[in-house]
Design an enzyme around this catalytic site. Sequence first.
Site, PDB file in Angstrom:
ATOM      1  N   ASP A 294      37.896  47.175  37.140  1.00 27.98           N
ATOM      2  CA  ASP A 294      38.447  45.865  36.789  1.00 27.98           C
ATOM      3  C   ASP A 294      39.448  45.454  37.851  1.00 27.98           C
ATOM      4  O   ASP A 294      40.026  46.297  38.551  1.00 27.98           O
ATOM      5  CB  ASP A 294      39.125  45.923  35.416  1.00 27.98           C
ATOM      6  CG  ASP A 294      39.599  44.560  34.924  1.00 27.98           C
ATOM      7  OD1 ASP A 294      38.961  43.542  35.274  1.00 27.98           O
ATOM      8  OD2 ASP A 294      40.603  44.497  34.195  1.00 27.98           O
ATOM      9  N   HIS A 295      39.640  44.160  37.975  1.00 23.70           N
ATOM     10  CA  HIS A 295      40.662  43.638  38.887  1.00 23.70           C
ATOM     11  C   HIS A 295      42.020  43.605  38.179  1.00 23.70           C
ATOM     12  O   HIS A 295      42.138  43.042  37.083  1.00 23.70           O
ATOM     13  CB  HIS A 295      40.304  42.215  39.333  1.00 23.70           C
ATOM     14  CG  HIS A 295      39.170  42.163  40.317  1.00 23.70           C
ATOM     15  ND1 HIS A 295      38.204  41.184  40.294  1.00 23.70           N
ATOM     16  CD2 HIS A 295      38.853  42.969  41.364  1.00 23.70           C
ATOM     17  CE1 HIS A 295      37.344  41.385  41.275  1.00 23.70           C
ATOM     18  NE2 HIS A 295      37.724  42.464  41.934  1.00 23.70           N
ATOM     19  N   PHE A 470      40.505  40.009  33.864  1.00 24.49           N
ATOM     20  CA  PHE A 470      39.344  39.785  32.992  1.00 24.49           C
ATOM     21  C   PHE A 470      37.995  39.966  33.700  1.00 24.49           C
ATOM     22  O   PHE A 470      37.059  39.219  33.450  1.00 24.49           O
ATOM     23  CB  PHE A 470      39.398  38.392  32.334  1.00 24.49           C
ATOM     24  CG  PHE A 470      40.777  37.896  32.047  1.00 24.49           C
ATOM     25  CD1 PHE A 470      41.646  38.636  31.257  1.00 24.49           C
ATOM     26  CD2 PHE A 470      41.230  36.709  32.577  1.00 24.49           C
ATOM     27  CE1 PHE A 470      42.928  38.179  30.984  1.00 24.49           C
ATOM     28  CE2 PHE A 470      42.508  36.247  32.313  1.00 24.49           C
ATOM     29  CZ  PHE A 470      43.366  36.997  31.519  1.00 24.49           C
ATOM     30  N   HIS A 471      37.878  40.997  34.547  1.00 23.22           N
ATOM     31  CA  HIS A 471      36.636  41.208  35.296  1.00 23.22           C
ATOM     32  C   HIS A 471      36.086  42.623  35.120  1.00 23.22           C
ATOM     33  O   HIS A 471      35.739  43.286  36.096  1.00 23.22           O
ATOM     34  CB  HIS A 471      36.864  40.946  36.789  1.00 23.22           C
ATOM     35  CG  HIS A 471      37.313  39.561  37.108  1.00 23.22           C
ATOM     36  ND1 HIS A 471      37.977  39.238  38.287  1.00 23.22           N
ATOM     37  CD2 HIS A 471      37.208  38.391  36.407  1.00 23.22           C
ATOM     38  CE1 HIS A 471      38.251  37.944  38.299  1.00 23.22           C
ATOM     39  NE2 HIS A 471      37.796  37.415  37.169  1.00 23.22           N
ATOM     40  N   PRO A 472      35.944  43.141  33.908  1.00 21.99           N
ATOM     41  CA  PRO A 472      35.427  44.504  33.754  1.00 21.99           C
ATOM     42  C   PRO A 472      33.934  44.584  34.078  1.00 21.99           C
ATOM     43  O   PRO A 472      33.152  43.716  33.682  1.00 21.99           O
ATOM     44  CB  PRO A 472      35.693  44.813  32.277  1.00 21.99           C
ATOM     45  CG  PRO A 472      35.669  43.478  31.601  1.00 21.99           C
ATOM     46  CD  PRO A 472      36.263  42.526  32.600  1.00 21.99           C
TER      47      PRO A 472
END
Length: 556
Positions: A294-295, A470-472
């Site tokens: 994730d980011h 919010f980038h999993p």
Amino acid sequence: MSVETWDYIVVGAGSAGCALAARLSEDPAVRVLLLEAGPRDRSPWIHLPIGYGKTMWSERLNWRFHTEPQREMDGRRLYWPRGRTLGGSSSINGLIYIRGQREDYDGWAALGNPGWSWDEVLPYFVRSECNERGASALHGDAGPLRVSDIGAAHPLVESFIDGARAIGLPRNDDFNGPSQEGAGYYQLTTWRGWRWSAARAYLQPARRRHNLHVLTGAQATGLVFEGRRAVGVRWRRGERTHEARATAEVLLCAGAVQSPQLLQVSGVGDPEHLQSIGVPLRHALPGVGRNLQDHLQLRLIYECTRPITTNDQLRSWRGRAAIALQWALHRSGPLAVGINQGGAFVRALPESTRPDTQFHVATLSADMAGGKVHPFSGFTVSVCQLRPASRGWVLAASPDALQAPRIQPRYLSAPEDRRAAVAALHAARAIVATPPMRALVHHEHKPGLAAHEGDDSLLAFARREGATIFHPVGTCRMGPDEGAVVDAALRVRGLQGLRVVDASVMPTLVSGNTHAAAVMIAEKAADLIRHERRGTAAAAGYRSSDFAVDAAGAAS
């Protein structure tokens, strides 16, 4: 228990699920069922771009997950919003349209995933896109997904771009163009002041088809197998359990959190983990739920010297009335563009040969993304490392799919990620310290003076304040090795009739926001499935003559 039969069952109506169900239903000879646990996307806060601040906390539209305590993040449990409605996270996200870098996809292919190089996935990005700038070698103008310019310039964003140029970065008017590096305005998945989610882009026109059936409020609770073949899905609405059967395939599009969870509660995963939660083993795949990436977002907040921020507009009833009128009359202004307007892609680490850090510039400020704005003229410059080395996991907490899974991203567990976090914060401060930006900065609210004592203080700030952007991805990794969950055709290894089609299949995180890539994966998966259905020996690349794409209807 009622049982119905379909050709394809798609689980999850998010970015990938909407696109996949719509594309498969273009063939009138197949029947497609799309299951979505959340409600229909009727809330006005979904469709108004700035409604992101409301949907971020909605119990009805958001799964509202939390991570396990993060050892490298001061032991905090971080909030993880994920969309729970038609459109999934594309109905609640920040709207930014970014594809990533050529090297991301060439890297996927180099890891043993034929068909996923940049040249091979680019046609799917183009096919999905309806860019208001028109068609080109890199952009489409007839796809379902609307992509628009923000329109009006903002003095804060202009000053940031000028500040980036002052330290040697070029101005970049297209982050999805030939080069990602530079500073500029983002393009958004909006159209004439409205959010253009995957549900709006793909499902709305497709629902006219009699062979596509969309069920909302339908939570998948497990997969049905006959031997090694997936033949259906159990799902629940209220207190009643149902079963749907698939004659062709079951397609998991529940995202990087819930696709692995659904596999695990169905007996597919690491045998030791399944035994620990009391789930009988059906098929051993130790990689299910592993490889989570994730980011991590680090947000620098500044007080502005001029009352030109969205904070100022939202603080008074006159300001709120003015922006409401601007949107009502012209479909423009803060209500039409969401949170982040501008940004940059930079090389913060000296050894990097391509951008390693992404900036988001918001003309407002709050203690956390989607929170209440500050009572001063504020703006935010956030940074995130594009390709983190830290790896975590998602594991079902019990046999019950209705219970939230355990999420452990292990942020900053890799030493190189800690170094990158500090370098990114230095890069942000370097831009803010340039004359074009300095004229608009009264003072740094966060991290503030306490974080000027050196790298250790900046790392402490990252641990104390860092949060997901919010980038999993990655929890059902694609690959040829034993640790992979799916193969290059997205079929679950060792099983039949079952694929995963969402961001969880990404071997590595793309360099930017993930919505566009998730849609691309679904577009490519639809071709893979249709070619296999037609009995071809191998899936060929996209040819426009192969499919009757009703682009005009999808883009209307």
